[in-house]
Design a protein around this motif. Structure first.
Motif, PDB file in Angstrom:
ATOM      1  N   LYS A  39      45.977  47.955  41.541  1.00  0.00           N
ATOM      2  CA  LYS A  39      46.307  46.565  41.867  1.00  0.00           C
ATOM      3  C   LYS A  39      45.429  45.607  41.070  1.00  0.00           C
ATOM      4  O   LYS A  39      45.884  44.554  40.619  1.00  0.00           O
ATOM      5  N   GLU A  40      44.177  45.987  40.866  1.00  0.00           N
ATOM      6  CA  GLU A  40      43.238  45.137  40.123  1.00  0.00           C
ATOM      7  C   GLU A  40      43.720  44.890  38.692  1.00  0.00           C
ATOM      8  O   GLU A  40      43.540  43.797  38.153  1.00  0.00           O
ATOM      9  N   LEU A  41      44.351  45.884  38.074  1.00  0.00           N
ATOM     10  CA  LEU A  41      44.905  45.734  36.725  1.00  0.00           C
ATOM     11  C   LEU A  41      45.919  44.592  36.696  1.00  0.00           C
ATOM     12  O   LEU A  41      45.856  43.703  35.846  1.00  0.00           O
ATOM     13  N   VAL A  42      46.849  44.616  37.635  1.00  0.00           N
ATOM     14  CA  VAL A  42      47.901  43.597  37.683  1.00  0.00           C
ATOM     15  C   VAL A  42      47.312  42.242  38.061  1.00  0.00           C
ATOM     16  O   VAL A  42      47.698  41.214  37.494  1.00  0.00           O
ATOM     17  N   GLU A  43      46.373  42.215  38.994  1.00  0.00           N
ATOM     18  CA  GLU A  43      45.737  40.948  39.372  1.00  0.00           C
ATOM     19  C   GLU A  43      45.034  40.313  38.175  1.00  0.00           C
ATOM     20  O   GLU A  43      45.122  39.090  37.974  1.00  0.00           O
ATOM     21  N   THR A  44      44.379  41.131  37.361  1.00  0.00           N
ATOM     22  CA  THR A  44      43.711  40.623  36.157  1.00  0.00           C
ATOM     23  C   THR A  44      44.734  40.076  35.174  1.00  0.00           C
ATOM     24  O   THR A  44      44.547  38.991  34.608  1.00  0.00           O
ATOM     25  N   GLU A  45      45.809  40.817  34.969  1.00  0.00           N
ATOM     26  CA  GLU A  45      46.854  40.347  34.042  1.00  0.00           C
ATOM     27  C   GLU A  45      47.448  39.017  34.509  1.00  0.00           C
ATOM     28  O   GLU A  45      47.696  38.128  33.695  1.00  0.00           O
ATOM     29  N   ILE A  46      47.657  38.876  35.805  1.00  0.00           N
ATOM     30  CA  ILE A  46      48.190  37.622  36.340  1.00  0.00           C
ATOM     31  C   ILE A  46      47.185  36.493  36.124  1.00  0.00           C
ATOM     32  O   ILE A  46      47.548  35.410  35.659  1.00  0.00           O
ATOM     33  N   ALA A  47      45.924  36.754  36.425  1.00  0.00           N
ATOM     34  CA  ALA A  47      44.883  35.726  36.265  1.00  0.00           C
ATOM     35  C   ALA A  47      44.752  35.286  34.808  1.00  0.00           C
ATOM     36  O   ALA A  47      44.451  34.124  34.531  1.00  0.00           O
ATOM     37  N   GLU A  48      45.006  36.208  33.870  1.00  0.00           N
ATOM     38  CA  GLU A  48      44.911  35.913  32.435  1.00  0.00           C
ATOM     39  C   GLU A  48      46.258  35.502  31.830  1.00  0.00           C
ATOM     40  O   GLU A  48      46.394  35.435  30.607  1.00  0.00           O
TER      41      GLU A  48
END
Length: 169
Positions: A39-48
């Motif tokens: 989930k952290e991977l996708v959260e990072t991609e969304i934040a960036e």
């Protein structure tokens, strides 16, 4: 139809589409089945602003991620100015609409806006149908390569050759 960045409110739908894609890969007995992504991977991609969605009639029809660097997969070629596309997952309500071609057209424009010279993507193993699908969308198939360093990459990258594709702008 519109393309825009995903938001944190899309996370459940993104993971639903990933689960559907993995089940579809199992059903079709493809060479590689996607693992459960962090989930952290996708959260990072969304934040960036690197996680994208195609919306049709107020429904997410397709999602994918982008990056401007993909050193572990592209190794020396990562020095090129490129956009890299990952994890295209289609809502089954919209399957068969050739979103790869639409994403390719969008990615070429997005790459030019960001002064990139290549649009690239990869897949794993000798998936001849997917290789044909990507080449039909305009990508040049560069071949299959054994990755030198898969530490930190999602599990499906371990012990599997990567098929590399690119479009030179």
């Amino acid at each position: 139809m519109k393309i825009e960045n995903c938001t944190t409110t899309d996370i459940d739908e993104i993971f639903r589409l990933y689960a559907i894609a993995s089940a579809y890969q199992k059903e079709k007995q493809t060479v590689v089945v996607w693992p459960n992504f962090e989930k952290e991977l996708v959260e990072t991609e969304i934040a960036e602003n690197r996680q994208w969605k195609l919306i049709i009639d107020d429904e997410i029809a397709c999602v994918w991620a982008t990056t401007f660097s993909d050193e572990q997969i592209w190794e020396e070629r990562n020095a090129d100015a490129a956009i890299y596309i990952h994890r295209i997952a289609t809502n089954p309500n919209f399957r068969g609409k050739n979103f790869v071609l639409l994403i390719t057209t969008w990615a070429k424009q997005y790459a030019k806006l960001n002064d990139k010279k290549f649009v690239r993507l990869d897949t794993l193993g000798n998936n001849t149908k997917l290789i044909a699908h990507y080449t039909n969308a305009g990508f040049n198939f560069l071949g299959m390569f054994n990755l030198k360093n898969t530490n930190g990459l999602p599990d499906h990258y371990h012990n599997m050759p990567a098929c590399l594709f690119e479009i030179k702008l």
